[in-house]
Structure formats: C-alpha cells, structure tokens
Design a protein around this motif. Structure first.
Motif, PDB file in Angstrom:
ATOM      1  N   ILE A 201      30.701  42.059 -43.240  1.00  0.00           N
ATOM      2  CA  ILE A 201      31.137  41.150 -42.182  1.00  0.00           C
ATOM      3  C   ILE A 201      29.996  40.229 -41.776  1.00  0.00           C
ATOM      4  O   ILE A 201      28.828  40.634 -41.725  1.00  0.00           O
ATOM      5  CB  ILE A 201      31.659  41.944 -40.956  1.00  0.00           C
ATOM      6  N   TRP A 202      30.343  38.974 -41.506  1.00  0.00           N
ATOM      7  CA  TRP A 202      29.430  37.981 -40.940  1.00  0.00           C
ATOM      8  C   TRP A 202      30.074  37.503 -39.648  1.00  0.00           C
ATOM      9  O   TRP A 202      31.118  36.854 -39.666  1.00  0.00           O
ATOM     10  CB  TRP A 202      29.237  36.810 -41.889  1.00  0.00           C
ATOM     11  N   TRP A 203      29.467  37.832 -38.517  1.00  0.00           N
ATOM     12  CA  TRP A 203      30.026  37.515 -37.199  1.00  0.00           C
ATOM     13  C   TRP A 203      29.134  36.503 -36.492  1.00  0.00           C
ATOM     14  O   TRP A 203      27.905  36.516 -36.658  1.00  0.00           O
ATOM     15  CB  TRP A 203      30.121  38.801 -36.386  1.00  0.00           C
ATOM     16  N   GLY A 204      29.758  35.632 -35.704  1.00  0.00           N
ATOM     17  CA  GLY A 204      28.984  34.670 -34.927  1.00  0.00           C
ATOM     18  C   GLY A 204      29.684  34.301 -33.637  1.00  0.00           C
ATOM     19  O   GLY A 204      30.917  34.243 -33.563  1.00  0.00           O
ATOM     20  N   ALA A 205      28.906  34.069 -32.588  1.00  0.00           N
ATOM     21  CA  ALA A 205      29.424  33.637 -31.291  1.00  0.00           C
ATOM     22  C   ALA A 205      28.591  32.467 -30.777  1.00  0.00           C
ATOM     23  O   ALA A 205      27.409  32.345 -31.095  1.00  0.00           O
ATOM     24  CB  ALA A 205      29.379  34.788 -30.289  1.00  0.00           C
ATOM     25  N   TYR A 206      29.224  31.597 -29.994  1.00  0.00           N
ATOM     26  CA  TYR A 206      28.558  30.416 -29.418  1.00  0.00           C
ATOM     27  C   TYR A 206      27.840  29.622 -30.514  1.00  0.00           C
ATOM     28  O   TYR A 206      26.696  29.185 -30.344  1.00  0.00           O
ATOM     29  CB  TYR A 206      27.562  30.815 -28.332  1.00  0.00           C
ATOM     30  N   LEU A 207      28.522  29.427 -31.614  1.00  0.00           N
ATOM     31  CA  LEU A 207      27.879  28.811 -32.778  1.00  0.00           C
ATOM     32  C   LEU A 207      27.407  27.398 -32.463  1.00  0.00           C
ATOM     33  O   LEU A 207      28.126  26.592 -31.890  1.00  0.00           O
ATOM     34  CB  LEU A 207      28.862  28.790 -33.953  1.00  0.00           C
ATOM     35  N   GLY A 208      26.184  27.117 -32.852  1.00  0.00           N
ATOM     36  CA  GLY A 208      25.602  25.796 -32.623  1.00  0.00           C
ATOM     37  C   GLY A 208      25.026  25.586 -31.248  1.00  0.00           C
ATOM     38  O   GLY A 208      24.452  24.534 -30.964  1.00  0.00           O
ATOM     39  N   MET A 209      25.160  26.580 -30.370  1.00  0.00           N
ATOM     40  CA  MET A 209      24.643  26.462 -29.012  1.00  0.00           C
ATOM     41  C   MET A 209      23.295  27.167 -28.903  1.00  0.00           C
ATOM     42  O   MET A 209      22.932  27.969 -29.767  1.00  0.00           O
ATOM     43  CB  MET A 209      25.645  27.068 -28.023  1.00  0.00           C
ATOM     44  N   PRO A 210      22.547  26.915 -27.833  1.00  0.00           N
ATOM     45  CA  PRO A 210      21.241  27.574 -27.697  1.00  0.00           C
ATOM     46  C   PRO A 210      21.339  29.093 -27.681  1.00  0.00           C
ATOM     47  O   PRO A 210      20.415  29.780 -28.121  1.00  0.00           O
ATOM     48  CB  PRO A 210      20.712  27.033 -26.356  1.00  0.00           C
ATOM     49  N   ILE A 226      28.431  44.835 -33.089  1.00  0.00           N
ATOM     50  CA  ILE A 226      29.171  43.617 -32.729  1.00  0.00           C
ATOM     51  C   ILE A 226      29.965  43.850 -31.449  1.00  0.00           C
ATOM     52  O   ILE A 226      29.961  43.005 -30.538  1.00  0.00           O
ATOM     53  CB  ILE A 226      30.095  43.191 -33.879  1.00  0.00           C
ATOM     54  N   VAL A 227      30.661  44.971 -31.360  1.00  0.00           N
ATOM     55  CA  VAL A 227      31.464  45.266 -30.173  1.00  0.00           C
ATOM     56  C   VAL A 227      30.591  45.280 -28.922  1.00  0.00           C
ATOM     57  O   VAL A 227      30.924  44.664 -27.897  1.00  0.00           O
ATOM     58  CB  VAL A 227      32.188  46.617 -30.335  1.00  0.00           C
ATOM     59  N   GLU A 228      29.450  45.945 -28.997  1.00  0.00           N
ATOM     60  CA  GLU A 228      28.553  46.048 -27.844  1.00  0.00           C
ATOM     61  C   GLU A 228      27.955  44.684 -27.488  1.00  0.00           C
ATOM     62  O   GLU A 228      27.899  44.309 -26.304  1.00  0.00           O
ATOM     63  CB  GLU A 228      27.439  47.039 -28.150  1.00  0.00           C
ATOM     64  N   ARG A 229      27.526  43.953 -28.499  1.00  0.00           N
ATOM     65  CA  ARG A 229      26.898  42.663 -28.227  1.00  0.00           C
ATOM     66  C   ARG A 229      27.908  41.662 -27.688  1.00  0.00           C
ATOM     67  O   ARG A 229      27.607  40.890 -26.777  1.00  0.00           O
ATOM     68  CB  ARG A 229      26.255  42.120 -29.501  1.00  0.00           C
ATOM     69  N   ARG A 230      29.113  41.687 -28.235  1.00  0.00           N
ATOM     70  CA  ARG A 230      30.160  40.783 -27.771  1.00  0.00           C
ATOM     71  C   ARG A 230      30.485  41.037 -26.303  1.00  0.00           C
ATOM     72  O   ARG A 230      30.616  40.104 -25.505  1.00  0.00           O
ATOM     73  CB  ARG A 230      31.418  40.968 -28.625  1.00  0.00           C
ATOM     74  N   ALA A 231      30.623  42.311 -25.944  1.00  0.00           N
ATOM     75  CA  ALA A 231      30.936  42.653 -24.559  1.00  0.00           C
ATOM     76  C   ALA A 231      29.820  42.206 -23.617  1.00  0.00           C
ATOM     77  O   ALA A 231      30.078  41.678 -22.524  1.00  0.00           O
ATOM     78  CB  ALA A 231      31.170  44.154 -24.442  1.00  0.00           C
ATOM     79  N   ASP A 242      34.018  33.335 -30.509  1.00  0.00           N
ATOM     80  CA  ASP A 242      33.426  33.971 -31.674  1.00  0.00           C
ATOM     81  C   ASP A 242      34.449  34.044 -32.795  1.00  0.00           C
ATOM     82  O   ASP A 242      35.655  33.867 -32.581  1.00  0.00           O
ATOM     83  CB  ASP A 242      32.886  35.359 -31.332  1.00  0.00           C
ATOM     84  N   LEU A 243      33.977  34.295 -33.980  1.00  0.00           N
ATOM     85  CA  LEU A 243      34.828  34.522 -35.143  1.00  0.00           C
ATOM     86  C   LEU A 243      34.002  35.238 -36.187  1.00  0.00           C
ATOM     87  O   LEU A 243      32.788  35.414 -36.012  1.00  0.00           O
ATOM     88  CB  LEU A 243      35.388  33.218 -35.709  1.00  0.00           C
ATOM     89  N   TYR A 244      34.660  35.651 -37.262  1.00  0.00           N
ATOM     90  CA  TYR A 244      33.909  36.357 -38.297  1.00  0.00           C
ATOM     91  C   TYR A 244      34.574  36.184 -39.650  1.00  0.00           C
ATOM     92  O   TYR A 244      35.769  35.888 -39.759  1.00  0.00           O
ATOM     93  CB  TYR A 244      33.748  37.838 -37.959  1.00  0.00           C
ATOM     94  N   LEU A 245      33.755  36.355 -40.667  1.00  0.00           N
ATOM     95  CA  LEU A 245      34.200  36.348 -42.056  1.00  0.00           C
ATOM     96  C   LEU A 245      33.941  37.733 -42.623  1.00  0.00           C
ATOM     97  O   LEU A 245      32.879  38.313 -42.409  1.00  0.00           O
ATOM     98  CB  LEU A 245      33.435  35.287 -42.848  1.00  0.00           C
TER      99      LEU A 245
END
Length: 262
Positions: A201-210, A226-231, A242-245
C-alpha cells in the motif's frame, strides 16, 4: 447566459494550478467559494489563498454556505438530495450576483472529472432551465499527486488500474482480477477488511500541502500505522483528505484477496 468554468485546482497547492486555470480565474466575473463549516475552514482558507495568489484583475470572490449532506442511509438518495440542495444554493448566488449573466468560476479540488460531482450538479441547473455554457479546465488529480509523492508509476507494464471507493471496497472486497487498485473517499480505512498477504500500500494525506503525510509498505505491516496516523491528523486539523494505492504481488494476481466473510 452564464458561462460556467469548472476549474481543477489540484490538491490545494497554488503551484498545482495550470496556466489555463489561472487564465480562467482571471477571466471570470465571479468566483464562488463554498463554506463547509468550522471544522473544514482550512479548505476555504486554501481556496482564498489560491485566489489571492493568482487574481490580478477585477474578479469578484463571493463566499456562500454549502448545504450539508445527510448521513442517514440510503447513501445514493442522500447524495442526490444533497446535490439538489447545492444546485439551489448555486442558483441563488447566480441570481444575486450575476442577474444579467456573465462568467462564473468554481474551484474544484483535483479534477472535475474524477470522483467529483460538480459537473452533475451543473447539469441539474441546465435541466432546471438555466442557460449554462459549461467549460472544464482540467487539474492535477489526487491520484497524480499521490504517485508523484511516492515516486511510483500508477500502473505496472501494460496493465490496467481499478479506481474505486472505500465504501465499495468494504462491501465488495478486492476487485476481481485487479492488480492495482486506487481507493478514494475512504473515511473508514476499508483496507483493514482485506487479507493483507501479497498487498503493498502507498497512502497519502494532504498531498502537496506543507503537512503532507505519506506511508508505504506491506499492508500487514503498515495498516495499523496508517489508521493511527490518519486519526491523529484528523484530530489535529479537523478534516482530512487522503487516498491510497494498493498493488498485488505477482503470485496473488490471478484470484486476488477475497472479500471478508460475514
């Protein structure tokens, strides 16, 4: 006649704007910015920043309150009702600020063609009798931002890609026969329902932001991270995009992980 420009603005970074997007924004008589409530004020602030960065003329910028979607099932019915309410809100703003017609621009996250309903809502106005001439200015999608951030290709050699939602992944499991799956609009970490063997899995959130956040690795090893960081990020910012591949190892492609059993 209203010339409606639906402008893809990428994931919130002004650097994601194309030259065509900048020209369209400066050529508009009016740009409407939706307010989505205090918890998502950052989204409005990002749109404001984009306007402040690129507008050089007399384009008016007007903010309006966006109706909220009901969280009561059934999902499709709730979304259709929500879209009707948004169309009514647009119509009211157009009547108030462009009573004699003109050029209206709406700033769309990512690209208007990909898991976004702005085009559908605009078609509702046409069906209701508004004289709209719709133009689409494509933007950088969140999928492009994700693959760029991880420096990976979207597809493997000569292979297709399946794009789906978190709701469908949770209800239906891994799409049959798919090697690469991109999951959008997942508010419940549906990847947790999959058998993790052979899945990266490749996960990303707030892509392109600081405050961009990225996690990559075997699903069985990084899912909990991912679950912990997302929360944590959601608590910190009040919202998250966020989204993921996910990609299967060669040995798992033929059948793929199966949907979880009830």
């Amino acid at each position: 006649m209203i010339d409606l420009h639906l402008i893809g603005i990428g994931t919130g970074n002004p650097d994601h704007l194309t030259l065509a997007a900048i020209r369209a924004m400066n050529g508009a008589d009016l740009i409407l910015l939706p307010r989505k409530g205090d918890r998502k004020s950052d989204l409005l602030d990002l749109r404001r920043k984009i306007c402040e960065t690129v507008l050089a003329g007399a384009t008016r910028v007007v903010e309006f309150d966006l109706p909220e979607r009901s969280l009561v099932p059934p999902y499709i019915e709730a979304v259709n009702d929500w879209h009707a309410s948004i169309a009514s809100a647009w119509a009211a703003q157009i009547a108030a600020h462009l009573p004699r017609g003109g050029v209206l621009a709406l700033l769309v996250w990512g690209d208007p063609s990909l898991y976004d309903s702005t085009l559908r809502i605009a078609r509702r106005l046409c069906a209701d009798g508004m004289d709209l001439n719709i133009h689409v200015v494509p933007g950088i999608t969140s999928i492009q931002a994700l693959t760029a951030a991880h420096a990976i290709a979207l597809n493997t050699l000569a292979a297709p890609v399946t794009i789906t939602t978190g709701r469908r992944l949770r209800e239906e499991g891994w799409p049959g026969g798919a090697e690469t799956v991109v999951v959008m609009l997942d508010g419940t970490c549906a990847f947790e329902t999959l058998p993790p063997a052979g899945v990266t899995i490749w996960w990303g959130a707030y892509l392109g932001m600081p405050h961009q956040a990225l996690v990559h690795g075997p699903l069985g090893e990084v899912a909990a991270t991912i679950v912990e960081r997302r929360a944590g990020l959601r608590r910190q910012h009040g919202w998250i995009m966020d989204l993921y591949l996910m990609r299967l190892a060669d040995a798992f492609i033929q059948d793929g992980p199966q949907p979880p059993r009830a």
